[in-house]
Scaffold this motif. Structure first.
Motif, mmCIF file in Angstrom:
data_model
loop_
_atom_site.group_PDB
_atom_site.id
_atom_site.type_symbol
_atom_site.label_atom_id
_atom_site.label_comp_id
_atom_site.label_asym_id
_atom_site.label_seq_id
_atom_site.Cartn_x
_atom_site.Cartn_y
_atom_site.Cartn_z
ATOM 1 N N UNK A 196 0.839 -1.194 0.000
ATOM 2 C CA UNK A 196 0.000 0.000 0.000
ATOM 3 C C UNK A 196 0.876 1.246 0.000
ATOM 4 N N UNK A 197 0.518 2.197 -0.850
ATOM 5 C CA UNK A 197 1.258 3.456 -0.915
ATOM 6 C C UNK A 197 0.322 4.562 -1.382
ATOM 7 N N UNK A 198 0.557 5.739 -0.878
ATOM 8 C CA UNK A 198 -0.302 6.886 -1.169
ATOM 9 C C UNK A 198 -0.248 7.302 -2.631
ATOM 10 N N UNK A 199 0.841 7.005 -3.305
ATOM 11 C CA UNK A 199 1.009 7.459 -4.689
ATOM 12 C C UNK A 199 -0.009 6.858 -5.656
ATOM 13 N N UNK A 200 -0.706 5.814 -5.246
ATOM 14 C CA UNK A 200 -1.707 5.202 -6.127
ATOM 15 C C UNK A 200 -3.002 6.010 -6.189
ATOM 16 N N UNK A 201 -3.232 6.846 -5.191
ATOM 17 C CA UNK A 201 -4.392 7.726 -5.241
ATOM 18 C C UNK A 201 -5.629 7.229 -4.514
ATOM 19 N N UNK A 202 -5.631 6.002 -4.037
ATOM 20 C CA UNK A 202 -6.767 5.507 -3.269
ATOM 21 C C UNK A 202 -6.416 5.509 -1.794
ATOM 22 N N UNK A 203 -7.347 5.942 -0.996
ATOM 23 C CA UNK A 203 -7.143 5.895 0.450
ATOM 24 C C UNK A 203 -7.451 4.482 0.943
ATOM 25 N N UNK A 204 -7.046 4.199 2.155
ATOM 26 C CA UNK A 204 -7.374 2.899 2.742
ATOM 27 C C UNK A 204 -8.891 2.729 2.821
ATOM 28 N N UNK A 205 -9.615 3.802 3.136
ATOM 29 C CA UNK A 205 -11.082 3.732 3.210
ATOM 30 C C UNK A 205 -11.684 3.375 1.847
ATOM 31 N N UNK A 206 -11.129 3.924 0.770
ATOM 32 C CA UNK A 206 -11.608 3.590 -0.582
ATOM 33 C C UNK A 206 -11.424 2.103 -0.869
ATOM 34 N N UNK A 207 -10.265 1.591 -0.537
ATOM 35 C CA UNK A 207 -9.966 0.185 -0.799
ATOM 36 C C UNK A 207 -10.853 -0.714 0.061
ATOM 37 N N UNK A 208 -11.018 -0.377 1.328
ATOM 38 C CA UNK A 208 -11.876 -1.168 2.218
ATOM 39 C C UNK A 208 -13.299 -1.209 1.687
ATOM 40 N N UNK A 209 -13.810 -0.084 1.258
ATOM 41 C CA UNK A 209 -15.164 -0.023 0.711
ATOM 42 C C UNK A 209 -15.311 -0.936 -0.500
ATOM 43 N N UNK A 210 -14.349 -0.904 -1.391
ATOM 44 C CA UNK A 210 -14.391 -1.757 -2.579
ATOM 45 C C UNK A 210 -14.326 -3.228 -2.187
ATOM 46 N N UNK A 211 -13.383 -3.579 -1.329
ATOM 47 C CA UNK A 211 -13.166 -4.977 -0.953
ATOM 48 C C UNK A 211 -14.400 -5.553 -0.264
ATOM 49 N N UNK A 212 -14.985 -4.814 0.640
ATOM 50 C CA UNK A 212 -16.152 -5.313 1.377
ATOM 51 C C UNK A 212 -17.359 -5.544 0.461
ATOM 52 N N UNK A 213 -17.382 -4.901 -0.687
ATOM 53 C CA UNK A 213 -18.482 -5.107 -1.621
ATOM 54 C C UNK A 213 -18.403 -6.415 -2.392
ATOM 55 N N UNK A 214 -17.278 -7.123 -2.299
ATOM 56 C CA UNK A 214 -17.109 -8.337 -3.093
ATOM 57 C C UNK A 214 -17.065 -9.625 -2.297
ATOM 58 N N UNK A 215 -17.127 -9.549 -0.987
ATOM 59 C CA UNK A 215 -17.077 -10.789 -0.217
ATOM 60 C C UNK A 215 -17.307 -10.548 1.252
ATOM 61 N N UNK A 216 -17.427 -11.648 1.984
ATOM 62 C CA UNK A 216 -17.566 -11.573 3.442
ATOM 63 C C UNK A 216 -16.175 -11.395 4.021
ATOM 64 N N UNK A 217 -15.853 -10.185 4.378
ATOM 65 C CA UNK A 217 -14.508 -9.847 4.824
ATOM 66 C C UNK A 217 -14.525 -9.578 6.327
ATOM 67 N N UNK A 218 -13.714 -10.341 7.061
ATOM 68 C CA UNK A 218 -13.610 -10.149 8.504
ATOM 69 C C UNK A 218 -12.862 -8.856 8.810
ATOM 70 N N UNK A 219 -11.766 -8.645 8.094
ATOM 71 C CA UNK A 219 -10.920 -7.478 8.338
ATOM 72 C C UNK A 219 -10.036 -7.251 7.126
ATOM 73 N N UNK A 220 -9.621 -6.006 6.938
ATOM 74 C CA UNK A 220 -8.701 -5.651 5.866
ATOM 75 C C UNK A 220 -7.447 -5.067 6.511
ATOM 76 N N UNK A 221 -6.302 -5.596 6.127
ATOM 77 C CA UNK A 221 -5.015 -5.139 6.640
ATOM 78 C C UNK A 221 -4.227 -4.536 5.491
ATOM 79 N N UNK A 222 -3.474 -3.516 5.805
ATOM 80 C CA UNK A 222 -2.637 -2.857 4.805
ATOM 81 C C UNK A 222 -1.178 -3.040 5.181
ATOM 82 N N UNK A 223 -0.430 -3.653 4.284
ATOM 83 C CA UNK A 223 1.004 -3.804 4.462
ATOM 84 C C UNK A 223 1.660 -2.735 3.601
#
Length: 182
Positions: free
Chosen positions: A96-123
């Protein structure tokens, strides 16, 4: 070396190891059955992935935060939902890096829309990985870093009795062939 695995061997190995503590299986990405490989009398790489998922207590899915990686992660979560049913999965977004333009909240929102996600971690995309690779050491041996802390959080959450959870910042080192080192 998946072509050398006899049918049923992975499942037997995982069951034998279960009483000894947590077991991590790094599998292939594809969840589609491969009937041609089964005709050869050996499990397919995909078959071994499906077998590991069938016996897993917890599933961790790893993806990257770039456009191609997020697209693959979304498709993978949909396929995984069909394979693991109602079980939740843990998602790691690697590098994960800021230069891609998506915030962690943006990614979490997208990921949660595609499956049953317990938690999202950012390395984080951490230069310690290059230092570890060049020196032939693990990230634990190279030193303290944001990535090391992120991995420790994941381990502590997945396996509360893990060495990482003993003080919240430490992951016990293991060196192949030399036993455990503290």
């Amino acid at each position: 070396r998946w072509v050398e695995v006899r049918p049923g061997a992975l499942e037997a190995l995982l069951e034998a190891l279960r009483p000894r503590g947590p077991v991590v299986v790094d599998t292939g990405f594809c969840l589609e059955p491969d009937p041609a490989a089964e005709l050869a009398g050996r499990p397919s790489r995909n078959g071994l992935t499906l077998a590991a998922l069938g016996t897993a207590d917890q599933v961790v899915v790893v993806g990257t935060p770039d456009p191609v990686g997020l697209s693959r992660l979304a498709r993978g979560l949909v396929d995984l939902r069909e394979t693991v049913g109602p079980r939740s999965v843990w998602v790691v977004v690697n590098r994960q890096r800021a230069s891609l333009g998506w915030s962690e909240a943006d990614v979490i929102s997208m990921v949660r829309g595609f499956g049953r996600v317990a938690e999202v971690y950012f390395f984080p995309d951490d230069p310690i990985v290059d230092r570890a690779l060049v020196s032939g050491h693990t990230i634990v041996e190279v030193g303290d870093s944001p990535l090391r802390h992120a991995v420790s959080r994941l381990v502590t959450d997945l396996v509360p009795t893990s060495p990482a959870s003993t003080n919240g910042r430490r992951i016990k080192r293991r060196t192949a062939g030399r036993g455990r080192r503290g």
